[in-house]
Design an enzyme around this catalytic site. Structure first.
Site, PDB file in Angstrom:
ATOM      1  N   ARG A 144       0.805  -1.221   0.000  1.00 54.24           N
ATOM      2  CA  ARG A 144       0.000   0.000   0.000  1.00 54.24           C
ATOM      3  C   ARG A 144       0.835   1.267   0.000  1.00 54.24           C
ATOM      4  NH1 ARG A 144      -0.782   3.053   4.197  1.00 54.24           N
ATOM      5  NH2 ARG A 144       0.034   1.429   5.584  1.00 54.24           N
TER       6      ARG A 144
ATOM      7  N   ALA B 153       6.907   3.569   7.262  1.00 54.22           N
ATOM      8  CA  ALA B 153       6.092   3.615   6.046  1.00 54.22           C
ATOM      9  C   ALA B 153       4.703   4.128   6.402  1.00 54.22           C
ATOM     10  CB  ALA B 153       6.008   2.233   5.415  1.00 54.22           C
TER      11      ALA B 153
ATOM     12  N   ARG C 209     -12.233 -20.288  27.102  1.00 55.86           N
ATOM     13  CA  ARG C 209     -11.490 -20.155  25.848  1.00 55.86           C
ATOM     14  C   ARG C 209     -11.941 -18.924  25.068  1.00 55.86           C
ATOM     15  NH1 ARG C 209     -12.322 -25.865  26.425  1.00 55.86           N
ATOM     16  NH2 ARG C 209     -14.286 -25.750  25.250  1.00 55.86           N
TER      17      ARG C 209
ATOM     18  N   CYS D  39      -3.186  -3.144  13.078  1.00 58.39           N
ATOM     19  CA  CYS D  39      -2.152  -4.112  12.683  1.00 58.39           C
ATOM     20  C   CYS D  39      -2.120  -5.249  13.706  1.00 58.39           C
ATOM     21  CB  CYS D  39      -0.794  -3.431  12.586  1.00 58.39           C
ATOM     22  SG  CYS D  39      -0.682  -2.224  11.261  1.00 58.39           S
TER      23      CYS D  39
ATOM     24  N   ARG E 257      -1.807  -8.935  12.087  1.00 56.30           N
ATOM     25  CA  ARG E 257      -2.076  -9.230  10.677  1.00 56.30           C
ATOM     26  C   ARG E 257      -0.998  -8.670   9.761  1.00 56.30           C
ATOM     27  NH1 ARG E 257      -3.130  -4.767   7.632  1.00 56.30           N
ATOM     28  NH2 ARG E 257      -3.677  -2.939   8.883  1.00 56.30           N
ATOM     29  N   SER E 258      -0.431  -7.521  10.149  1.00 58.39           N
ATOM     30  CA  SER E 258       0.589  -6.844   9.354  1.00 58.39           C
ATOM     31  C   SER E 258       1.733  -6.477  10.276  1.00 58.39           C
ATOM     32  CB  SER E 258       0.004  -5.583   8.700  1.00 58.39           C
ATOM     33  OG  SER E 258       0.988  -4.882   7.969  1.00 58.39           O
TER      34      SER E 258
ATOM     35  N   ILE F 245       9.783  -6.892   5.714  1.00 55.71           N
ATOM     36  CA  ILE F 245      10.849  -5.905   5.854  1.00 55.71           C
ATOM     37  C   ILE F 245      10.704  -4.937   4.693  1.00 55.71           C
ATOM     38  CG2 ILE F 245      13.336  -5.491   5.812  1.00 55.71           C
ATOM     39  CD1 ILE F 245      13.688  -8.365   6.893  1.00 55.71           C
TER      40      ILE F 245
END
EC number: 2.1.1.45
Length: 264
Positions: free
Chosen positions: A21, A263, A126, A146, A166-167, A208
């Site tokens: 992105r 970024a 749980r 994220c 997730r990112s 990275i």
């Protein structure tokens, strides 16, 4: 931390070149997990300096339910500046989702209070989970979460936590996120009269950025040092009442800061 350096090296050596992105480009690996026994020391990387005030103040800010950067700026934390609007607002990001999730009936759910009650009263559940990934509000967030989902687990008088991210910006973001959720686990354990167990970090798109390549090489050439120890100097009545001064990171020895651009 050897686990982190092994992870960084693996992404560098085996990742796939991908667009993203931001337009910068990444070397990306999908799916990875690291486990840290919190009784062995606080998982704060030593092969570069981590800005601890940012870690602590951001977590306290999340727990307050706030989503305006005013508190962060007042405390010298600038990590959210680039995403805020002209009034300092970020939309319904982490603080709102953790403390004020709106259900379909328009009722507010405080997920942090909810999991504390579960840990104390139904520790074998749980379902001791906090989610920041509110599909209905993603488009109103300055940046979708994220670190999106975390779960607590109680066994043998110890509290463990697993995060799904997730990112994952492996060079800049992941060391910070590990420290933040390890700190949260310590705080939750203290509030619930438990010892700390493990913190498990699980990543989705682990990457990275191409403009971090030189910095990664510098860090991989360094040797990890003994981990710091976290001392919490106060036990407030509520998890929402901690202050920055309550946390002491003892014997945090680190190599020099490695500058890199985030970024956007």
């Amino acid at each position: 931390m050897k686990q982190y350096l092994d992870f960084l090296r693996l992404v560098k050596n085996t990742g796939t070149n991908k667009t993203d992105r931001t337009g910068i480009g990444t070397t990306s690996l999908f799916g990875y997990q690291m486990r840290f026994d919190l009784s062995d020391g606080f998982p704060l990387i030593t092969t570069k300096r981590v800005h601890l005030p940012s870690v602590v103040h951001e977590l306290l800010w999340f727990l307050s339910g706030a989503t305006n950067i005013k508190y962060l700026q007042e405390n010298g934390v600038r990590i959210w500046n680039e995403w805020a609007d002209k009034n300092g607002d970020l939309g319904p990001i982490y603080g709102v989702q953790w403390r004020n999730w709106q259900n379909v009936r328009g009722e507010s759910i405080d997920q942090i209070m909810q999991v504390i009650e579960q840990i104390k009263n139904t520790p074998d559940s749980r379902r001791i989970i906090v989610s920041a990934w509110n599909v209905g509000e993603l488009e109103n967030m300055a940046l979708p979460p994220c670190h999106a989902f975390f779960q607590f687990y109680v066994a043998l008088g110890k509290l463990s936590c697993q995060l799904y991210q997730r990112s994952a910006d492996v060079f800049l973001g992941v060391p910070f996120n590990i420290a933040s959720y390890a700190l949260l686990t310590h705080m939750m354990a203290q509030q619930c009269d438990l010892e700390v167990g493990d913190f498990i970090w699980s990543g989705g798109d682990c990457h990275i950025y191409s403009n971090h390549t030189k910095q990664v090489e510098i860090q991989l050439a360094r040797t990890p040092k003994t981990l710091a120890t976290l001392k919490i100097n106060n036990k407030p009545d509520s998890i929402f009442d901690y202050n920055f001064e309550d946390f002491e990171f003892i014997n945090y020895v680190f190599d020099a800061y490695i500058k890199a651009t985030v970024a956007i």
